[in-house]
Design a protein around this motif. Sequence first.
Motif, PDB file in Angstrom:
ATOM      1  N   ASP B 172       0.700  -0.929  -0.197  1.00  0.00           N
ATOM      2  CA  ASP B 172      -0.348  -0.335  -0.212  1.00  0.00           C
ATOM      3  C   ASP B 172       0.797   1.068   0.308  1.00  0.00           C
ATOM      4  OD1 ASP B 172      -2.582  -1.193   0.255  1.00  0.00           O
ATOM      5  OD2 ASP B 172      -2.170  -1.841   2.367  1.00  0.00           O
ATOM      6  N   TYR B 173       2.228   1.158   0.562  1.00  0.00           N
ATOM      7  CA  TYR B 173       2.970   2.258   0.644  1.00  0.00           C
ATOM      8  C   TYR B 173       4.438   1.580  -0.199  1.00  0.00           C
ATOM      9  CZ  TYR B 173       5.882   6.556   2.329  1.00  0.00           C
ATOM     10  OH  TYR B 173       6.503   7.598   2.559  1.00  0.00           O
ATOM     11  N   PHE B 174       5.055   2.811  -0.983  1.00  0.00           N
ATOM     12  CA  PHE B 174       5.964   1.965  -1.218  1.00  0.00           C
ATOM     13  C   PHE B 174       7.406   3.213  -0.812  1.00  0.00           C
ATOM     14  CE2 PHE B 174       9.673   1.710  -4.960  1.00  0.00           C
ATOM     15  CZ  PHE B 174       9.844  -0.218  -3.988  1.00  0.00           C
ATOM     16  N   ALA B 175       8.868   2.819  -0.958  1.00  0.00           N
ATOM     17  CA  ALA B 175       9.258   4.040  -0.783  1.00  0.00           C
ATOM     18  C   ALA B 175      10.739   3.679  -0.193  1.00  0.00           C
ATOM     19  CB  ALA B 175       8.820   5.419   0.998  1.00  0.00           C
ATOM     20  N   THR B 176      11.732   4.503  -1.403  1.00  0.00           N
ATOM     21  CA  THR B 176      12.659   4.265  -0.768  1.00  0.00           C
ATOM     22  C   THR B 176      13.520   5.755   0.177  1.00  0.00           C
ATOM     23  OG1 THR B 176      13.516   5.850  -2.739  1.00  0.00           O
ATOM     24  CG2 THR B 176      13.480   3.665  -2.871  1.00  0.00           C
ATOM     25  N   ALA B 177      14.166   5.403   0.959  1.00  0.00           N
ATOM     26  CA  ALA B 177      15.278   6.380   1.672  1.00  0.00           C
ATOM     27  C   ALA B 177      16.648   5.934   1.859  1.00  0.00           C
ATOM     28  CB  ALA B 177      14.547   5.952   3.727  1.00  0.00           C
ATOM     29  N   CYS B 178      17.235   7.232   2.742  1.00  0.00           N
ATOM     30  CA  CYS B 178      18.460   6.660   3.303  1.00  0.00           C
ATOM     31  C   CYS B 178      18.954   7.074   4.101  1.00  0.00           C
ATOM     32  CB  CYS B 178      19.477   7.193   1.612  1.00  0.00           C
ATOM     33  SG  CYS B 178      21.649   7.289   2.343  1.00  0.00           S
ATOM     34  N   PRO B 179      19.418   7.017   5.545  1.00  0.00           N
ATOM     35  CA  PRO B 179      20.466   7.517   6.608  1.00  0.00           C
ATOM     36  C   PRO B 179      20.608   8.821   6.196  1.00  0.00           C
ATOM     37  CG  PRO B 179      21.223   5.978   6.168  1.00  0.00           C
ATOM     38  CD  PRO B 179      21.012   5.809   5.357  1.00  0.00           C
ATOM     39  N   ALA B 180      21.358   9.340   5.249  1.00  0.00           N
ATOM     40  CA  ALA B 180      22.111  10.677   4.899  1.00  0.00           C
ATOM     41  C   ALA B 180      20.834  11.503   4.704  1.00  0.00           C
ATOM     42  CB  ALA B 180      22.580  10.459   3.617  1.00  0.00           C
ATOM     43  N   GLY B 202      12.794   0.435   1.171  1.00  0.00           N
ATOM     44  CA  GLY B 202      14.016   0.577   0.196  1.00  0.00           C
ATOM     45  C   GLY B 202      14.826   1.208   0.865  1.00  0.00           C
ATOM     46  N   MET B 203      16.036   0.718   1.588  1.00  0.00           N
ATOM     47  CA  MET B 203      16.807   1.736   2.455  1.00  0.00           C
ATOM     48  C   MET B 203      18.370   1.244   1.889  1.00  0.00           C
ATOM     49  SD  MET B 203      17.339   3.375   6.658  1.00  0.00           S
ATOM     50  CE  MET B 203      15.509   3.685   6.729  1.00  0.00           C
ATOM     51  N   LEU B 204      18.924   2.670   1.418  1.00  0.00           N
ATOM     52  CA  LEU B 204      20.208   2.735   0.685  1.00  0.00           C
ATOM     53  C   LEU B 204      21.005   3.023   2.379  1.00  0.00           C
ATOM     54  CD1 LEU B 204      22.631   2.331  -1.380  1.00  0.00           C
ATOM     55  CD2 LEU B 204      22.434   4.742  -0.962  1.00  0.00           C
ATOM     56  N   VAL B 205      22.285   1.414   2.643  1.00  0.00           N
ATOM     57  CA  VAL B 205      22.861   1.886   3.637  1.00  0.00           C
ATOM     58  C   VAL B 205      23.978   2.207   3.317  1.00  0.00           C
ATOM     59  CG1 VAL B 205      21.122   1.398   5.756  1.00  0.00           C
ATOM     60  CG2 VAL B 205      22.888  -0.313   4.775  1.00  0.00           C
ATOM     61  N   PRO B 206      24.819   3.236   3.182  1.00  0.00           N
ATOM     62  CA  PRO B 206      26.623   3.563   3.083  1.00  0.00           C
ATOM     63  C   PRO B 206      27.385   2.457   3.792  1.00  0.00           C
ATOM     64  CG  PRO B 206      25.183   5.507   3.390  1.00  0.00           C
ATOM     65  CD  PRO B 206      24.070   4.380   3.699  1.00  0.00           C
ATOM     66  N   CYS B 207      28.089   1.878   2.876  1.00  0.00           N
ATOM     67  CA  CYS B 207      29.281   1.644   4.055  1.00  0.00           C
ATOM     68  C   CYS B 207      30.928   1.829   3.340  1.00  0.00           C
ATOM     69  CB  CYS B 207      29.269  -0.412   3.024  1.00  0.00           C
ATOM     70  SG  CYS B 207      30.101  -1.833   4.026  1.00  0.00           S
ATOM     71  N   SER B 221      28.627  10.100   1.184  1.00  0.00           N
ATOM     72  CA  SER B 221      28.551   9.098   0.019  1.00  0.00           C
ATOM     73  C   SER B 221      26.560   8.787  -0.380  1.00  0.00           C
ATOM     74  CB  SER B 221      29.255   8.129   0.394  1.00  0.00           C
ATOM     75  OG  SER B 221      29.053   6.988  -0.370  1.00  0.00           O
ATOM     76  N   GLY B 222      25.681   8.392   0.886  1.00  0.00           N
ATOM     77  CA  GLY B 222      24.739   8.333   1.044  1.00  0.00           C
ATOM     78  C   GLY B 222      24.115   9.372  -0.426  1.00  0.00           C
ATOM     79  N   LYS B 223      24.523  10.704   0.225  1.00  0.00           N
ATOM     80  CA  LYS B 223      23.902  11.837  -0.523  1.00  0.00           C
ATOM     81  C   LYS B 223      24.281  11.942  -1.661  1.00  0.00           C
ATOM     82  CE  LYS B 223      23.016  16.500   1.019  1.00  0.00           C
ATOM     83  NZ  LYS B 223      23.740  17.071   0.183  1.00  0.00           N
ATOM     84  N   ARG B 224      25.441  11.458  -1.804  1.00  0.00           N
ATOM     85  CA  ARG B 224      25.445  11.208  -3.271  1.00  0.00           C
ATOM     86  C   ARG B 224      24.918  10.211  -4.281  1.00  0.00           C
ATOM     87  NH1 ARG B 224      31.841  13.699  -4.513  1.00  0.00           N
ATOM     88  NH2 ARG B 224      31.909  15.873  -2.382  1.00  0.00           N
ATOM     89  N   ALA B 225      24.883   9.224  -3.967  1.00  0.00           N
ATOM     90  CA  ALA B 225      24.719   8.378  -4.212  1.00  0.00           C
ATOM     91  C   ALA B 225      23.061   8.590  -4.221  1.00  0.00           C
ATOM     92  CB  ALA B 225      23.989   7.171  -3.954  1.00  0.00           C
ATOM     93  N   VAL B 226      21.951   9.395  -3.724  1.00  0.00           N
ATOM     94  CA  VAL B 226      20.225   9.792  -3.952  1.00  0.00           C
ATOM     95  C   VAL B 226      21.115  11.184  -4.764  1.00  0.00           C
ATOM     96  CG1 VAL B 226      18.856  10.711  -2.433  1.00  0.00           C
ATOM     97  CG2 VAL B 226      20.245   9.271  -1.495  1.00  0.00           C
ATOM     98  N   ASP B 227      21.467  12.662  -4.601  1.00  0.00           N
ATOM     99  CA  ASP B 227      21.136  13.403  -5.259  1.00  0.00           C
ATOM    100  C   ASP B 227      21.680  13.011  -7.042  1.00  0.00           C
ATOM    101  OD1 ASP B 227      21.244  14.771  -3.376  1.00  0.00           O
ATOM    102  OD2 ASP B 227      23.336  16.196  -2.814  1.00  0.00           O
ATOM    103  N   THR B 228      22.541  12.338  -6.606  1.00  0.00           N
ATOM    104  CA  THR B 228      22.795  11.891  -8.745  1.00  0.00           C
ATOM    105  C   THR B 228      21.763  10.721  -9.067  1.00  0.00           C
ATOM    106  OG1 THR B 228      24.121   9.808  -8.549  1.00  0.00           O
ATOM    107  CG2 THR B 228      25.327  11.742  -8.142  1.00  0.00           C
ATOM    108  N   GLY B 229      20.713  10.451  -8.691  1.00  0.00           N
ATOM    109  CA  GLY B 229      20.076   9.439  -9.393  1.00  0.00           C
ATOM    110  C   GLY B 229      20.245   8.383  -9.330  1.00  0.00           C
TER     111      GLY B 229
END
Lengths: 92, 293
Positions: B172-180, B202-207, B221-229
Amino acid sequence: MKKAAGGIEQKYGIGTTLCVAACAGQAWREKKPVWDRQRCFKCGMCWLACPDAAVRPVDQGFYDSDPERCKGCGMCAAVCWNDAITMAPEKV
Amino acid sequence: MESLQESDIFMDRYSVFAPRLLPQEEDFVAGLRSCPGCGRAMAVRIIAKALAHSRRYPYGSPAGQLRDSGLPYSGWWLFDGKSFAPAPKAAADRIAAAAGEASSLDQGLALCAEARKKKQPFLYICFFNEAGIERHSASAGPGYYPDRTCGILQRFEKMQACLKKAKAAKPDYFATACPAYPFDCIEKISAALRCGGTGFIGMLVPCPTGCLYDPALSLDSGKRAVDTGLFPLYEAAKGSCTLTVAATAPASCYTRLQPLVPAISGRELEQIQNLADKNLRGLSGRKTTISST
Ligand code: SF4
Ligand code: SF4
């Protein structure tokens, strides 16, 4: 804890008390965060960003790190909006 | 130019103090055994904050339990006074929010399906490790881990394959997120709980250890992955799909930070950019969100 004789546990002291002793002495940490109260405006971003929950609120709304928990990653310093945290070399 | 709403102006002016509005008590057990700068640990801590006022509590995958147990040996997953039930059936009966990692995707989706059948609210938060993901039914071929010559394209392609599979399960609800973007994470978790049905985040976790960059750059790094698409943050509910964080940076902005990819060819970079463009296709709109940096 189950120990595999001659395995990785024995090599690195995991499962013995060696790793605990090393942690207690922070022998593995190269840097530690130091807060500059003149620059800090108490936003709490460093508190939120710490992946080890090592940043804790202290007196007058300022923050500090728990030396027992901090791994010296520098994330708190990286997120500070006002460069109020510097990563100082750990004295061994 | 988009006109700013009154609430946006309020957020802009006071957002810097937003962490102070979050629950101050710590459900997250400090002293864990994860690496310095672990994005996953930060993600779990943010989830704990988001769930602090809720009756729901997460279910950790057994693999996560073992790997991330605390110093010296105790588990560090989230505790709220009750122990969580590790069996999927029990989890679907009692647990409304879940945290697992990519390898438990199938298990999490099965729990979602079961909860949906029983008309129970259920949220599955699936972690995608930035450095690579393990084998499961959405990733063809053997288990994957990055090496010195390849990686970025395959990693992010596989994440998108997982997201596609999760989307196909029609939560019913679908989203992507990142702790950045911690406040974006918290908003999405709250929205998923509010929707009352099944949710998938779905959460991208930087490693930093897997990718070998400085742990202090973890959130960057997480922020860059998000900002670049490469891992766009969006939410899909009630038939609409909204980008929650603008992604306008070129893919090179992310690859520059990766020491495991020292010399990336123009063609490879083009492929990565194509993937980012493909990810962003069909997504539009932007809500005000506060980043961590
Ligand atoms: S992020 Fe910086 S300004 Fe904000 S509370 Fe921490 S040290 Fe102070
Ligand atoms: S250096 Fe890392 S572990 Fe230590 S207080 Fe800062 S964010 Fe937390």
